[in-house]
Scaffold this motif. Structure first.
Motif, PDB file in Angstrom:
ATOM      1  N   LYS A  22      -4.817  -2.364  -1.323  1.00 34.64           N
ATOM      2  CA  LYS A  22      -4.045  -1.160  -1.636  1.00 34.64           C
ATOM      3  C   LYS A  22      -2.710  -1.519  -2.274  1.00 34.64           C
ATOM      4  N   GLU A  23      -2.253  -0.643  -3.178  1.00 29.43           N
ATOM      5  CA  GLU A  23      -0.947  -0.852  -3.793  1.00 29.43           C
ATOM      6  C   GLU A  23       0.168  -0.468  -2.831  1.00 29.43           C
ATOM      7  N   THR A  24      -0.027   0.612  -2.097  1.00 30.01           N
ATOM      8  CA  THR A  24       0.943   1.058  -1.096  1.00 30.01           C
ATOM      9  C   THR A  24       0.196   1.389   0.187  1.00 30.01           C
ATOM     10  N   LEU A  25       0.913   1.316   1.307  1.00 26.12           N
ATOM     11  CA  LEU A  25       0.322   1.600   2.608  1.00 26.12           C
ATOM     12  C   LEU A  25       0.946   2.858   3.197  1.00 26.12           C
ATOM     13  N   ASP A  26       0.126   3.634   3.920  1.00 24.39           N
ATOM     14  CA  ASP A  26       0.627   4.825   4.604  1.00 24.39           C
ATOM     15  C   ASP A  26       1.241   4.403   5.928  1.00 24.39           C
TER      16      ASP A  26
END
Length: 352
Positions: A22-26
């Motif tokens: 993933k590029e960003t994580l929640d």
């Protein structure tokens, strides 16, 4: 192999795989995500209630203890469990995901794959039943009940095995380059294998229904009776809705296999495709009750009883809040014959 299973309780593994794919994580729960999660949970609760009513209707009335309705009941059971699995998936998504151990993550995703597999195999069982009952004009008798139940049991066993393969070892722990972007702990080869199996089965079902339609159209009047065609239309609608709802999700999984890691941004929106797919489990009970007047009456009985207990007066028209006439028992629909006492399938409000 022992080293692989030793990673199943490592709480840092899920974060490692999500960081890679993933590029960003929640990491925070936003207001918009909370609203979306609440909506999905409400939708899943409706799925559970709808399919539970169908199961109760099939179980309590011996009129529906024939092969066709038992297979529809099996499909309703898989949809009900899908609703439960989607609720669990939603509650364990977002920031909660990063705190899961691999075994918890496999259980979360595997439950959804198991119910999806059960739905596909239920559709296959229904198609086989229609082929036996219509094309060969050979209904299931009492001596075939064991074989029918074995078919249902085998479909669930295969679904459990297929959905449980990742937790048994077919995953990408220790092999980040082989990981799926949509499902970061699943191996791309596993995802491709599952989608391929489902696609082949669905294609076979479509071909089988085309053959059944050709046989029915060219057969004598008893086989091509109005009620036979109406039931065939019903199960065809169920199949068509399944394909429409799940085709986008299958497509995104195939794209996931073809795309190198982080090269296809659309894969980060895969949850929208799967949310759309959940509509299938919501629509199936609506199709059953819309197409079958008798099943609709039985499904609405609990609501009618509740309104009677609340003191709402009723009439005899069979709509919610009105007194329902008793159902007559017959299984002639399963034989493809045209008898007035058989379960009636509708085209809108017109009996066909």
């Amino acid at each position: 192999m022992g080293g692989l299973y030793s990673e199943y309780l490592n709480s840092s593994k899920v974060r490692e795989h999500y960081n890679y794919t993933k590029e960003t994580l929640d990491t925070q729960e936003t207001a918009s995500r909370q609203v979306a999660s609440a909506f999905i949970i409400i939708l899943c609760c409706a799925i559970v209630v709808e399919n539970l009513l169908v199961l109760i209707a099939v179980a309590r009335n011996s009129k529906f203890h024939s092969a066709m309705y038992l297979f529809l009941g099996n499909l309703a059971a898989s949809d009900l469990l899908a609703g439960v699995a989607f609720v669990a998936n939603t509650l364990l998504s977002g920031p909660v995901t990063l705190g899961l151990t691999p075994v918890q993550w496999f259980a979360r995703e595997g439950s959804a794959f198991i119910t999806l597999s059960a739905s596909v195999f239920s559709l296959l069982a229904i198609a086989i039943e229609r082929q036996v009952a219509i094309a060969k004009v050979k209904p299931y008798g009492s001596d075939k009940s064991c074989r029918m139940l074995l078919l249902i049991g085998a479909s669930w066993l295969i679904s459990l095995v297929l959905g449980g393969l990742p937790i048994l070892g077919w995953n990408c722990l220790g092999h980040l380059e082989a990981c799926s972007t949509v499902l970061p702990l699943y191996a791309k080869q596993y995802v491709l294998c599952v989608v391929t199996i489902f696609s082949v089965i669905l294609s076979a079902i479509v071909a089988l229904y085309i053959r059944i339609y050709c046989v029915v159209r060219s057969s004598h009047a008893d086989v091509a009776g109005p009620q036979t065609l109406a039931l065939l239309k019903t199960v065809t609608i169920v199949l068509g809705v399944f394909i429409v709802c799940w085709l986008p999700a299958f497509s995104i999984l195939l794209l996931d296999y073809a795309c190198p890691v982080r090269s296809c941004p659309v894969l980060y929106k895969a949850h929208y495709f799967f949310a759309f797919a959940t509509l299938n489990s919501l629509l199936n009970p609506v199709i059953y009750t819309w197409r079958s007047r008798d099943l609709r009456r039985e499904v609405l009985r609990p609501l009618q009883c509740w309104q009677r207990a609340a003191g709402v007066p009723g009439r005899r028209d069979g709509t919610p809040g009105h007194r329902l006439l008793p159902l007559r028992s017959s299984s002639s629909l399963e034989r493809g014959t045209h008898m007035p006492t058989s379960p009636t399938f509708l085209e809108g409000n017109t009996v066909v």
